[in-house]
Design an enzyme around this catalytic site. Structure first.
Site, PDB file in Angstrom:
ATOM      1  N   GLU A  82       9.899   4.158  -1.140  1.00 20.89           N
ATOM      2  CA  GLU A  82       9.568   5.039   0.051  1.00 20.89           C
ATOM      3  C   GLU A  82       9.850   6.667   0.860  1.00 20.89           C
ATOM      4  O   GLU A  82       8.884   7.230   1.286  1.00 20.89           O
ATOM      5  CB  GLU A  82       8.766   4.389   1.021  1.00 20.89           C
ATOM      6  CG  GLU A  82       8.103   3.230   0.285  1.00 20.89           C
ATOM      7  CD  GLU A  82       8.196   2.088  -0.678  1.00 20.89           C
ATOM      8  OE1 GLU A  82       7.970   1.043  -0.827  1.00 20.89           O
ATOM      9  OE2 GLU A  82       9.798   1.785   0.049  1.00 20.89           O
ATOM     10  N   LYS A  95      -6.848  -3.597   4.914  1.00 15.42           N
ATOM     11  CA  LYS A  95      -7.576  -3.424   3.378  1.00 15.42           C
ATOM     12  C   LYS A  95      -8.267  -3.653   3.598  1.00 15.42           C
ATOM     13  O   LYS A  95      -9.609  -3.388   2.806  1.00 15.42           O
ATOM     14  CB  LYS A  95      -6.692  -4.717   3.415  1.00 15.42           C
ATOM     15  CG  LYS A  95      -6.796  -4.495   1.156  1.00 15.42           C
ATOM     16  CD  LYS A  95      -5.709  -6.121   0.579  1.00 15.42           C
ATOM     17  CE  LYS A  95      -5.924  -5.856  -0.539  1.00 15.42           C
ATOM     18  NZ  LYS A  95      -4.910  -6.969  -1.204  1.00 15.42           N
TER      19      LYS A  95
END
Length: 563
Positions: free
Chosen positions: A47, A159
């Site tokens: 990342e 989410k």
């Protein structure tokens, strides 16, 4: 349509064509929406690589870079790249997955407070609790990233918001960028008065020139005033390297002519610079005889470290155009500065058979004059700043304020994604290169034609140099003599590689590197004892430079510096 699908369409509406990321559990709905969307996603191998790649994309193009990661470790791995963007004013939008809002605060799997963690290193953070909040947040995120002094903005995306129904949301419409105000006329009049009275003016240009799209206006201003000009690390290229009035970089590893000019100036015209400690040396003794005109878009920078006798806050382009009418009488001063520039000109005929890194980099800049160069951090970074002949500040990508090792390779392929036809060169050192070496896999997968020059002294060179000079040669944890075989390593990733260790082979090796289709790496063995000169020691002013003590060193074959 769910929230993730709406967001993908919103990114496209904002002009995003490429994003860099790595998937995981909490961001999976977004990655599902990317499938078949038309947006180009570059799969990195860490990342941090995603953040640096988005960073390089934005620096090279001037557009907003976008990176994506999942919650928990995915998000925390982005933070170094986000901090780098904040400190160097790089426009980025960072999207992270987050656990559902019903689980937030319960120590759920891969839950961390990335919103709180990043607050010091972003312009703003967003955490939508419902899908209805997305439109305004996305509009604001891109507006803030682009407006004023650019920087990174975080959207931490739960989410359940990603999968919530979004059919009722209107199509995304980007917000206009805030216009930069023009400077107050009274400050411009005061600046013109100071300029007209100056006899030893120096123009001091920084990274804000490129950020403000003011390169053309800056060059016009220099030509009009005919004042000697110095540049910061991130200002390099704002004035072409070959321009007669360009004295080079100032500061810790600046040129002698630049540092002496600043120390003797009676006026500093500071354009888009922030008096960084690496540029000023001992601040209390920096330019002791100079009055200061400070031009910047960010009012917080004016007077922050050095009192500005005239602060000109506003659009640099219009301010510079107004000030270009000034013609200070400084012909004698200019002649003195230019004579020093001639007298202290760097020589590249280092004795011996070893590769002399400054000469190699200067020659590569001649062979690839239009290249975008992404540097890592260390001695090689300073050699690039000193010896590469840049003519465009957006072609010099370097981690300035943060000084983050591992920046170079992902920033290079980020820049390559911004312009697929550009010649992109990554200059790295053996210490920095291993920080994000896994991104060779990204380079190989997409066959991006980045050319890597890896300067290998088998040391953490800059730290070793300081240990030699300031710590009585107590070399603590800087020996990298157990480095891997970098040629074999790169070949294992499918990257064509070459080795260079003799000065007589530099020309052919560089030509072979540039002529190789696709990605390629040139491994260059250099002297472990090589240092970067000049050097302004800690707590010294910029006139108190140390030079290479070796009698045959190229840096000391000319006249000795005044004490």
């Amino acid at each position: 349509m769910n929230g993730s699908q709406w967001l993908v369409r919103a990114l496209a509406a904002e002009g995003v064509d490429t994003l860099f990321g790595y998937p995981g559990g909490a961001i999976m709905p977004f990655y599902d929406a990317l499938y078949g969307s038309g947006l180009k996603h570059v799969l990195v191998r860490h990342e941090q690589g995603a953040a640096f790649a988005a960073n390089g994309y934005a620096r090279a193009s001037g557009r907003v870079g976008v990176c994506v990661a999942t919650s928990g470790p995915g998000a925390t791995n982005l933070i170094t790249g986000i901090a780098d963007a904040m400190l160097d004013s790089v426009p980025m939008v960072v999207i992270t997955g987050q656990v559902p809002t019903t689980l937030m605060g319960t120590d759920a799997f891969q839950e961390v407070d990335v919103f709180g963690m990043t607050l010091p290193v972003v312009k703003h953070s967003f955490l939508p609790r419902s899908v209805e909040e997305l439109p305004e947040m996305v509009r604001e995120a891109f507006r803030l990233a682009r407006s004023g002094r650019p920087g990174p903005v975080l959207i931490d995306l739960p989410k359940n918001v990603q999968i919530a129904d979004a059919e009722h949301l209107a199509a995304h419409v980007p917000a206009p960028v805030d216009p930069v105000p023009h400077a107050d006329n009274a400050t411009l009049v005061a600046a013109l008065e100071l300029l007209s009275k100056a006899r030893k003016p120096v123009i001091y240009g920084g990274g804000g020139i490129a950020l403000g799209d003011a390169v053309a206006e800056f060059r016009t201003f220099v030509e009009a005033t005919q004042a000697p000009t110095v540049l910061t690390l991130r200002g390099i290229g704002a004035l072409p390297a070959g321009h007669a009035l360009n004295l080079g970089m100032l500061g810790m590893h600046g040129t002698r002519e630049a540092n002496l000019a600043v120390q003797e100036a009676d006026l500093l015209v500071v354009v888009g610079a922030r008096f960084d400690d690496r540029a000023t040396g001992k601040l209390s003794e920096f330019a002791p005889n100079a009055r200061v005109i400070h031009l910047d878009v960010d009012a917080a920078e004016i007077g922050k470290l050095r009192h500005a006798h005239v602060g000109v806050r506003g659009d640099l382009r219009t301010s510079l155009n107004q000030l270009a009418t000034a013609m200070p009488e400084c012909s004698a001063w200019r002649a003195q500065c230019l004579e020093r520039k001639r007298q202290y000109a760097v020589r590249y005929d280092a004795p011996g058979d070893d590769v002399y890194a400054p000469a190699l980099l200067k020659r590569l800049s001649e062979l690839a004059p239009s290249a975008v160069v992404a540097c890592d951090v260390g001695q090689h970074q300073m050699w690039v700043a000193q010896h590469w002949r840049f003519n465009d500040p957006r072609k010099h990508l370097t981690s300035g304020a943060l000084g983050a090792m591992g920046f170079g390779l992902p920033a290079a392929f980020g820049a390559q994604m911004a312009s697929r036809d550009a010649q992109v060169v990554c200059v790295s050192g053996d210490g920095s290169f291993l920080m994000n070496v896994q991104e060779l896999a990204t380079l190989g997968r997409y066959q991006l034609p980045v050319k890597i020059v890896l300067l290998d002294n088998q040391r953490l060179g800059m730290v070793r140099q300081w240990q030699e000079i300031f710590f009585e040669e107590r070399y603590s944890e800087t020996d990298l003599s157990d480095n891997p075989d970098f040629v074999a390593l790169a070949e294992a990733f499918g990257i064509k590689s070459f080795h260079l260790d003799q000065a007589c082979d530099v020309e052919s090796a560089l030509r072979q590197l540039l002529a190789t289709p696709g990605p390629a790496l040139l491994h260059v063995a250099i002297d472990a004892a090589a240092n970067v000169w000049p050097l302004v020691p800690p707590n010294r002013n910029n006139a108190q430079m140390m030079l290479d003590p070796r009698p045959q060193a190229p840096e000391v074959r000319h006249a000795t510096l005044p004490t």
